[in-house]
Scaffold this active site. Structure first.
Site, PDB file in Angstrom:
ATOM      1  N   PHE A  59       0.844  -1.188   0.000  1.00 39.33           N
ATOM      2  CA  PHE A  59       0.000   0.000   0.000  1.00 39.33           C
ATOM      3  C   PHE A  59       0.889   1.251   0.000  1.00 39.33           C
ATOM      4  O   PHE A  59       2.116   1.155   0.079  1.00 39.33           O
ATOM      5  CB  PHE A  59      -0.915  -0.002   1.230  1.00 39.33           C
ATOM      6  CG  PHE A  59      -1.726  -1.252   1.367  1.00 39.33           C
ATOM      7  CD1 PHE A  59      -2.950  -1.374   0.755  1.00 39.33           C
ATOM      8  CD2 PHE A  59      -1.244  -2.336   2.111  1.00 39.33           C
ATOM      9  CE1 PHE A  59      -3.697  -2.549   0.868  1.00 39.33           C
ATOM     10  CE2 PHE A  59      -1.976  -3.508   2.227  1.00 39.33           C
ATOM     11  CZ  PHE A  59      -3.208  -3.613   1.604  1.00 39.33           C
ATOM     12  N   SER A  67      -6.396  -7.853  -1.371  1.00 41.36           N
ATOM     13  CA  SER A  67      -6.008  -7.256  -0.092  1.00 41.36           C
ATOM     14  C   SER A  67      -6.564  -5.847   0.026  1.00 41.36           C
ATOM     15  O   SER A  67      -6.636  -5.106  -0.963  1.00 41.36           O
ATOM     16  CB  SER A  67      -4.477  -7.210   0.032  1.00 41.36           C
ATOM     17  OG  SER A  67      -3.942  -8.509   0.070  1.00 41.36           O
ATOM     18  N   CYS A  80      -3.553  -5.125   6.852  1.00 41.59           N
ATOM     19  CA  CYS A  80      -3.840  -5.783   5.583  1.00 41.59           C
ATOM     20  C   CYS A  80      -4.769  -6.967   5.833  1.00 41.59           C
ATOM     21  O   CYS A  80      -4.419  -7.915   6.541  1.00 41.59           O
ATOM     22  CB  CYS A  80      -2.541  -6.250   4.928  1.00 41.59           C
ATOM     23  SG  CYS A  80      -2.799  -7.093   3.353  1.00 41.59           S
ATOM     24  N   THR A 121      -8.103  -9.559   3.928  1.00 46.28           N
ATOM     25  CA  THR A 121      -8.498 -10.166   2.664  1.00 46.28           C
ATOM     26  C   THR A 121     -10.004 -10.067   2.477  1.00 46.28           C
ATOM     27  O   THR A 121     -10.773 -10.418   3.384  1.00 46.28           O
ATOM     28  CB  THR A 121      -8.074 -11.646   2.621  1.00 46.28           C
ATOM     29  OG1 THR A 121      -6.661 -11.729   2.756  1.00 46.28           O
ATOM     30  CG2 THR A 121      -8.485 -12.297   1.308  1.00 46.28           C
ATOM     31  N   ALA A 155      -7.971 -12.686  11.997  1.00 47.12           N
ATOM     32  CA  ALA A 155      -7.548 -13.834  12.801  1.00 47.12           C
ATOM     33  C   ALA A 155      -7.229 -13.386  14.228  1.00 47.12           C
ATOM     34  O   ALA A 155      -7.021 -12.191  14.488  1.00 47.12           O
ATOM     35  CB  ALA A 155      -6.327 -14.481  12.162  1.00 47.12           C
ATOM     36  N   HIS A 175       1.357  -4.597   7.581  1.00 49.31           N
ATOM     37  CA  HIS A 175       1.682  -5.458   8.717  1.00 49.31           C
ATOM     38  C   HIS A 175       1.980  -4.560   9.920  1.00 49.31           C
ATOM     39  O   HIS A 175       3.034  -3.933   9.989  1.00 49.31           O
ATOM     40  CB  HIS A 175       2.882  -6.342   8.396  1.00 49.31           C
ATOM     41  CG  HIS A 175       2.640  -7.245   7.232  1.00 49.31           C
ATOM     42  ND1 HIS A 175       3.650  -7.798   6.491  1.00 49.31           N
ATOM     43  CD2 HIS A 175       1.488  -7.680   6.670  1.00 49.31           C
ATOM     44  CE1 HIS A 175       3.150  -8.543   5.530  1.00 49.31           C
ATOM     45  NE2 HIS A 175       1.840  -8.480   5.615  1.00 49.31           N
ATOM     46  N   THR A 213       4.621  12.112   7.954  1.00 50.37           N
ATOM     47  CA  THR A 213       6.024  12.461   8.178  1.00 50.37           C
ATOM     48  C   THR A 213       6.257  12.688   9.662  1.00 50.37           C
ATOM     49  O   THR A 213       5.488  13.403  10.321  1.00 50.37           O
ATOM     50  CB  THR A 213       6.395  13.738   7.395  1.00 50.37           C
ATOM     51  OG1 THR A 213       6.218  13.495   6.001  1.00 50.37           O
ATOM     52  CG2 THR A 213       7.845  14.135   7.653  1.00 50.37           C
TER      53      THR A 213
END
Length: 220
Positions: A2, A39, A46, A48, A62, A100, A145
Site C-alpha cells: 500500500f 487485499s 492488511c 483479505t 484472525a 503489517h 512524516t
C-alpha cells in the site's frame, strides 16, 4: 503493498465474533468490483476480501490480528481508513506500506498549530531504531512524516486534507492507534545490527555473506 494514502472512510456495519472475526464494512469504493481474495488495508491492517455486495464487503481478522492491532475494539458505526492494494504502475504518493502492523500505540497529546493539527504518540522501545525526524510512519494506515522524535514519543502534523479525509484528528488523548514503521528503516537497522555483530550466527563475525544469508537476505 500500500501507499498510506487513504481512499475512503468506511463504516463498520457488523462485527461477527468467532474463531475468525468477520467485519462487514460499507464503502464508497464500489465493493461489487472488489476481487475475492484481494487485499485491503483497514486502519492500516492488511486484510483479505472474502465476500462483497454492491456497497459493502466482508473481511476476516484472525486472533493474531486482533492481538496485534486495534481491530479487536471496533464496533458497528465506527469509521475506518480504507486503502485498496497498490497496482503495479500506480503513482506512489505516500511511502511503501506493507499493512503489517508493528505495534499498537496511543495518543499522548494533540494541539493546533496554524491550520495543522499536531499529534504526539507513544513510541514503543522496540520501534525506536526505525524512527528519524522527517522519516515516514503509517498511523492507522495513513502515510505521515515524523516531525520530532524523543526517547519515548514522536509527533506528526496533519494538514487540513488529512484531517478531513481520515479518522486520525478525531482520536483523543489515550486513543489507541496502529503503527507501522518505515520498511526501509527496518532493513537499514537490521543490516546495521548485523554489521555490529548482533544477530549474526554465534553472536559475532560482523556483516559477512553467511550472516546475510542467515538473516534471509539474498536467498532464493
Amino acid at each position: 503493498m500500500f501507499t498510506g494514502l487513504i481512499q475512503d472512510l468506511g463504516r463498520v456495519e457488523r462485527v461477527i465474533p468467532g474463531g475468525m472475526t468477520d467485519l462487514w464494512i460499507h464503502t464508497a469504493l464500489g465493493a461489487a468490483a472488489f476481487e475475492l481474495g484481494e487485499s485491503i488495508a483497514v486502519n492500516g491492517a492488511c486484510l483479505t476480501v472474502v465476500e462483497r455486495t454492491g456497497d459493502s464487503f466482508r473481511v476476516q481478522a484472525a486472533p493474531e490480528t486482533l492481538r496485534r492491532t486495534t481491530l479487536g475494539s471496533v464496533k458497528p458505526g465506527d469509521q475506518v481508513n480504507l486503502e485498496r492494494a497498490l497496482a503495479l504502475g500506480d503513482r506512489l504518493g505516500g511511502h511503501l506500506v506493507s499493512g503489517h502492523v508493528d505495534a499498537v500505540s496511543e495518543v499522548l497529546e494533540t494541539y493546533p498549530e496554524g491550520g495543522s493539527w499536531v499529534m504526539g504518540f507513544r513510541l514503543p522501545e522496540e520501534l525506536a531504531p526505525y524512527f528519524i525526524e522527517k522519516g515516514s510512519v503509517a498511523i492507522d494506515g495513513i502515510s505521515l512524516t515524523v516531525n520530532t522524535v524523543e526517547a519515548d514519543r514522536f509527533r506528526v502534523q496533519l494538514i487540513p486534507e488529512t484531517q478531513e479525509r481520515t479518522t486520525l484528528k478525531a482520536r483523543g488523548v489515550g486513543s489507541k492507534v496502529n503503527l507501522e514503521a518505515d520498511q526501509i528503516g527496518k532493513y537499514v537497522a537490521r543490516l546495521f545490527a548485523l554489521q555490529r555483530g548482533q544477530g549474526a550466527p554465534g553472536g559475532g563475525g560482523g556483516l559477512t555473506a553467511a550472516a546475510i544469508a542467515a538473516a534471509g537476505f539474498g536467498t532464493p
